[in-house]
Design an enzyme around this catalytic site. Sequence first.
Site, short mmCIF file in Angstrom:
data_model
loop_
_atom_site.label_atom_id
_atom_site.label_comp_id
_atom_site.label_asym_id
_atom_site.label_seq_id
_atom_site.Cartn_x
_atom_site.Cartn_y
_atom_site.Cartn_z
N CYS A 194 22.63 -59.67 -35.23
CA CYS A 194 23.34 -58.89 -34.22
C CYS A 194 23.01 -59.36 -32.81
CB CYS A 194 23.03 -57.41 -34.39
SG CYS A 194 21.30 -57.06 -34.69
N GLU A 231 24.20 -48.99 -34.71
CA GLU A 231 24.08 -50.30 -34.05
C GLU A 231 25.20 -51.14 -34.60
OE1 GLU A 231 23.61 -54.08 -34.06
OE2 GLU A 231 21.73 -53.72 -35.13
#
Length: 524
Positions: A302, A265
């Site tokens: 994020c 990720e």
Amino acid sequence: MEIKGELLIGARAVKAQGTAVQAINPATNEALQPVFHGGSQQHVEQAATLAWQAFDPYRATGLEQRAAFLELIASEILALGDELIVRAMAETGLPRARLEGERGRTVGQLRLFAQVVRAGHWLDVRIDPAQPERQPLPRADLRQRQIPLGPVAVFGASNFPLAFSVAGGDTASALAAGCPVIVKAHSAHPGTAELVGRAIQSAVAKAGLPEGVFSLLFGSGSEVGSALVSHPFIKAVGFTGSRSGGTALMQLAAARAEPIPVYAEMSSINPVFLLSAALASRAAAIGKGFAASLTMGAGQFCTNPGLVLALDGAELETFLSSAAEALAQAAAQTMLTPGIHRAYCQGIDQLQGLPGVSRVATGLAETGPNQAQAGLYLTDAETFMADERMSAEIFGASSLVIRCRSIDDMLKVAEHLEGQLTATLQLDDADLALAQQLLPVLERKAGRILCNGYPTGVEVCQAMVHGGPFPATSDSRTTSVGSAAILRFLRPVCYQDLPQGLLPDALQDGNPLALRRLLDGVSS
């Protein structure tokens, strides 16, 4: 519990002699004791060998035993008490309330995966009984289940010292699948990592499991991480971090004699689309809510909303004024590390220096070390699409607004975007026609699509998707949050014409595990 600066290799604690790793309190720039030392390829070899030896016994554990083990890890983490929170505060600059909440999330996702393991749906049992009389050819007895891939290397994240680190989602889902785990701790919070690592180590011992089910390594450079990903006993990788770091691991994994999956990720700017009717009815409220999302946790998520798209007009000006007013009152916040703060400042300097970019607003000035001043910037669609530097993630409380001249402009920018973790639509009923045009594009671009909310905040549950097309993640078919994260560390095996005595319990005729199974195409 004393923090000793030791590697945890199976049941042992080992003093390494590699490059020094020392946490820095970002709020004061004070170096924290003790000094950790990075491991070597020899330590990787020891941990990987133990993990491989543990793999078959661990994957053979019953569903109840494995679920109880995950719950035991949660209990051992809670038993660390306030010591864990205090150390994490010192190593990250994050406030107590945030870390206590993150500890709750960490424990909660371990318990969630315990429920997942007990339910057994992840085994995806499929049975097609033999049809010896079928014409023109008989059918063999065919039975399928999912089995774990093997030992997994997990890389701790900088921005979540608990929930995405030693006992975070990658570790929890890999252990739930039946995979031993070797964690490469993040160098920003080694003391926190050791405390949590000792909690897992204790749980392994109390559960009576092979010691190689868990190990914890440190290393300030690439030696330990590269050796882990390259080791033949490692069968998958979980990573949360930068695009450059994730792609480097992907290249290492692909270059192996036996390539393995890397579930990374990485990078996302999480576009927010402000549709016209929504802006007309509540532009000021949207601006205020957006500013709160942007500045939450110094923007170190994020899913931070780093891009905003809206049609030009008075309503957009109202949004900008509202967001600017809120940002003007936003205090500068301590970032996780001096390096992250430095990168944020460099990113801001580059963005506001690009042709066609103007500054809308900034937050309050810094008052201490490593503090981030929030920033909001403005450009137009044509300029944005002409300069790929504007699409780069700036990790922190910064966002770029794109002024679109038309709906066609907005659709073109949406098509221009790279893969994202999230995409958000702020809309009212009158915006549904445009939303229907955008939705197919956003489905191709993002892993999670929100309506009338903000992307910060990821619920740990059954339906969550925390993933998306590259560069948001390395594999758009997966999620790193939620119960489906377990699927990353499994693969199917089919058993043809095996006698009942050789079949695993999940595939036997009597269904001794009482699982939901697909029997000759019918769920039962």
